[in-house]
Enzyme design. Sequence first.
Site, mmCIF file in Angstrom:
data_model
loop_
_atom_site.group_PDB
_atom_site.id
_atom_site.type_symbol
_atom_site.label_atom_id
_atom_site.label_comp_id
_atom_site.label_asym_id
_atom_site.label_seq_id
_atom_site.Cartn_x
_atom_site.Cartn_y
_atom_site.Cartn_z
ATOM 1 N N ASP A 112 -1.053 -2.005 -10.844
ATOM 2 C CA ASP A 112 -0.418 -1.397 -9.680
ATOM 3 C C ASP A 112 0.584 -2.370 -9.040
ATOM 4 O O ASP A 112 0.216 -3.457 -8.604
ATOM 5 C CB ASP A 112 -1.548 -1.037 -8.701
ATOM 6 C CG ASP A 112 -1.092 -0.155 -7.574
ATOM 7 O OD1 ASP A 112 0.108 0.145 -7.498
ATOM 8 O OD2 ASP A 112 -1.954 0.229 -6.755
ATOM 9 N N GLU A 169 3.462 2.312 -10.605
ATOM 10 C CA GLU A 169 4.525 1.764 -9.752
ATOM 11 C C GLU A 169 5.279 2.897 -9.097
ATOM 12 O O GLU A 169 6.429 2.748 -8.717
ATOM 13 C CB GLU A 169 5.404 0.755 -10.500
ATOM 14 C CG GLU A 169 5.860 1.175 -11.885
ATOM 15 C CD GLU A 169 7.079 2.072 -11.823
ATOM 16 O OE1 GLU A 169 6.910 3.262 -11.506
ATOM 17 O OE2 GLU A 169 8.192 1.587 -12.130
ATOM 18 N N GLY A 197 6.609 5.652 -9.909
ATOM 19 C CA GLY A 197 7.792 6.317 -10.467
ATOM 20 C C GLY A 197 9.087 5.551 -10.265
ATOM 21 O O GLY A 197 10.160 6.019 -10.639
ATOM 22 N N ASP A 223 1.287 8.118 -3.813
ATOM 23 C CA ASP A 223 -0.100 8.585 -3.851
ATOM 24 C C ASP A 223 -0.252 10.057 -3.479
ATOM 25 O O ASP A 223 0.474 10.580 -2.646
ATOM 26 C CB ASP A 223 -0.954 7.773 -2.868
ATOM 27 C CG ASP A 223 -1.184 6.362 -3.369
ATOM 28 O OD1 ASP A 223 -0.418 5.897 -4.239
ATOM 29 O OD2 ASP A 223 -2.130 5.724 -2.887
HETATM 30 C C1 GAL Z 1 -1.951 2.314 -4.392
HETATM 31 C C2 GAL Z 1 -2.161 3.171 -5.616
HETATM 32 C C3 GAL Z 1 -3.474 3.891 -5.416
HETATM 33 C C4 GAL Z 1 -4.570 2.868 -5.297
HETATM 34 C C5 GAL Z 1 -4.267 1.870 -4.191
HETATM 35 C C6 GAL Z 1 -5.249 0.705 -4.175
HETATM 36 O O1 GAL Z 1 -0.734 1.662 -4.510
HETATM 37 O O2 GAL Z 1 -1.101 4.063 -5.778
HETATM 38 O O3 GAL Z 1 -3.705 4.783 -6.492
HETATM 39 O O4 GAL Z 1 -4.747 2.230 -6.529
HETATM 40 O O5 GAL Z 1 -2.972 1.347 -4.314
HETATM 41 O O6 GAL Z 1 -4.992 -0.204 -3.170
#
Ligand code: GAL
Length: 768
Positions: A517, A558, A560, A581
Site C-alpha cells: 500500500d 496505490e 489507481g 477506499d
Molecule cells: C489504505 C488502503 C486500505 C487499508 C488502509 C490501511 O490506504 O487503501 O485498504 O489497507 O490503507 O491503513
Amino acid sequence: MQFVQNQKYLLHTVFIVLFTAILPLFGQSAVPLTQGWKFHWGDSARFAQPDYNDATWDTIAVNRWWNDQGYPKKAGFAWYRIHVVIPSTLKQSAYLKDSLVFHLGKIDDFDQVYLNGHLIGENNHAVPPNAVPTDTFASRKHSLWDVPRRYALAVTDPRIHWDAENVIAIRVYNWGGPGGIYSGDLRIAMADILEYLQVTYNPGVFQKTASGWEKQVMFRNRSRKYPMQGTLRLTVQDNVAEKTLRSETHPIELAPGDVQEMQFRFRERSHSTTVRYVVQLEHSQQQFQFAEGIPYILTPPHSQALALNPPYVYGQRPGHPFIFRIPASGARPMAFSAHGLPPGISLDARNGILRGKVLQRGTYRVRVTVRNRYGSASHTYRLVIGDTLALTPPMGWNSWNVWGLAVTQDRVQAAARALVKYHLADFGWQFVNVDDGWEIPGNSTQPGRAPNGEILTNAKFPDMKALGDSIHALGLKFGIYSSPGPLTCGGYTGSYQHEDQDARTFARWGVDYLKYDLCHYRDLMKDVNDPAELIPPYARMGRALRDVSRDIVYSICEYGNGKVWEWGARVGGNLWRTTGDIWDTWERMAEIGFQQDKTAPYAGPGHWNDPDMLIIGWLGWGNNLHYTRLTPDEQYTHISLWALLSAPLLLGCDLERLDAFTLNLITNPEIIAIDQDALGYQARTVWEQDSVRAYLKKLADGNLAVGLFNLASQTRKVVFPLRVAGIQQGVEVRDVWRRQTVGRAQQEISATIPSHGVYLVKLLKARK
Ligand code: GAL
C-alpha cells in the site's frame, strides 16, 4: 491520527444520511440560523466576544463546506459568528418550557461554541457556566464531522439574552480536506419532546425466522419528567409492483424512563420490499422516520447433495509449496479422490486439501471425485504449474473493513476458522489476509525492526509463523500487508529500504499474499501520479517476491494513481486497486463499481483490477461494528457487479457474525463461477437506458453473463435487446441468483428492477 484523517478525507466526497431523518416542522417555533453567518479564517479569543466588530468578515453559507466558498483545502482554525434575537414567544408557544436548544448542524471536524462571550459547549457536549476554554477540543482522536451538534441551555440560563441580540460565535477546527459547518439545518428552538425519545433500531438488521424476518425496535423515554404519547406508523412497500402491501399504526406510550419494545414480522418475499417507520409524538413539532429494505433470499437452500465448486483452474510455480483446498459443498463427512495429480502432490481424502510441491511445469487435468452418504460428484480441475499465480481473482477475507487497526492475531485466527466452520471455504473463499496494524507503530518507543533489520510484529501478533501455520493447516492461505514507504497508512513500520529482507521474512512466515500500500511512500514523491515514480518501488517488491521460494500473490494498492492498470502486471502485480477506499454507502460503492470500464482491457488471468473489498455484513474499521448500510438490493448489485467485473472478492466483515442474508449472498456457486470464470474477461457496459445499465461478461464456455443494473432511485421496467449481446436467434435465459432457467428469449429480456437493484442472467447459447 494520520490514518483517521485519511479516512475522513475519503468519507467526505459523498455524504448521505441513509436511514434516519428528524424532520423539523419549523413554523413559529424556531429561529432559523440558516443565513446571516460571518466567517473569518484564523483564530483569536477576541472573536468570541459579543462586541467584537465582525463587519469586515466574509459572509458564508452553512449548507456546504467552506472549501467551495473560497477557502479551498484549509486546515486549522476558523470562526463563524451570527447576531440573532431570541424572542421569548418561543417559550410561550412551546409544550416543554425548560430548555432552549441550539441546533448547529454538522461541523467538520470540531467546534467550540460561545454565546454572548461565554463558552456553552464543545464537540456536542454542554459545558458548565464559567468553563474556561482550552484548545483540547481540537485534538480528539476521531473526527465529529458527521455528528449534528445540539446544545441545550436551561431557559433560566443567564447566558441567553431573551428578546435581545445574542451573538453566537463558533470556533471550528478542521484537520484537513473539507471543513466547516455544512449541513444547513441550523436553528434555535425550545426542546421538543421528541428529543427525549431514543429509538434503537439497528438499521438493516433482521432475524431470520421459518417464514420470514423479524425486527425489533425499541423506544426509550429518556426524560425524567415528561410522559410521551404518540404513534408509530409502519408501511411496507413492494418495490417491484410499486404498491403498499401493509400499513398499520402502533401506539407509543411511555412514562418517564420507560422502555417499550415492538416486534414486527415480515413474510419472506421473492423480491424487494421496503419498510418505513414514522414516529409522531403528541405535542411534537418533529417526526422521526427511517426506512430499510427487508432482506429477501433469492438462492434456494443448498441440498445435502455434493457439488464441486470453482475455481476450476489454479496456478502455481514449480518447486514452491503447493496448497489448495478443493471447494466442495454438501453434507460432511465426505471422501475425496483424484486422478491425474501431478507427481509431488498428495490429497487428504477427508478434507480435500492438496499439498506438496510440483517440480514439473505443465497443465495437469485432475479429475476430482467426492462422495458422501447422498451420492457423489466429479469435476475436472486444471492445475497450471508455470509462472502465473492468481489465474482467477483471489477470494477470501481481509481484516481492514471490519477491524481496521484493531486487528489482532486472535481475530485473524477466528476468521480463518470461520471460513471453514461456516462452509465458506467450500465455495472457494480461501485467503485470510491481515491488513495494516500488525507492525510496530512508527511513533512507538520500541524499534520497528530487530538489530539485524528484520521487521517486528506488535504485541497483538505474538507469532506470525504460528498464525501462518494454523491457516495452512486448514488448507487456507495467509495474506499480509506492508507499504513501500517508511510508514504504512496507519503509521506503522513499512518496508522502505528493507524490501528484499521483508519478502524473505514474509516467505518464512508462510505468507501467500502481500498487499503493498503506497501510503507514506507518497511523502518521498514529487508527483504521486507519475508512473515513472510509482513503478520503481512496486517493481522492487515485485522482484523481491519473485526471488523467494514461495508463491506470494502480489496485490498493489496505490488507489489507481498513474493508471496502474497500464503497468501493474509489468511490475509483477496480480491485482491492483483502481480507486481510493470503499465504504458502505450506495454512492461510494456505485461510484467505484460503475467506473471500471476504462480498466477492463487490462484484466485477465494473473492480473486483475481491484475495485476494493466487499462491504457486506458487520463492518467497522475498528472496534465498533455496524451492519452494512447497503440495502438488500444494493448488496445484490454489489456482489453481482464485482462478479461480472472479475474482481477479487475479499470479504471485509466479521465472519463470526454472518447472518442468513449475507451467507446467501456469498455462497451461490453460480455467482462465484461468474467471478472465477477461467476466461478472466472483465464485463463492461454494453447498453444504457433510463439509468439502467447492462454489463456483459464473456464466459469460458461461450455463454454470456449479463447484469442489468438500475442506478435510478425509482423502479424501472426495462427491455434489454438481445442483439446488443450479439444474439440474433433466441437464447435460453438463466436467472443466476435464483438458480433457475427462466425460458427462452427471442429478441429481448424484460425485467422490472427496483431502485439500485439488479437482474443478473446467464444467456446459454445452444450447444453446437
Ligand atoms: C489504505 C488502503 C486500505 C487499508 C488502509 C490501511 O490506504 O487503501 O485498504 O489497507 O490503507 O491503513
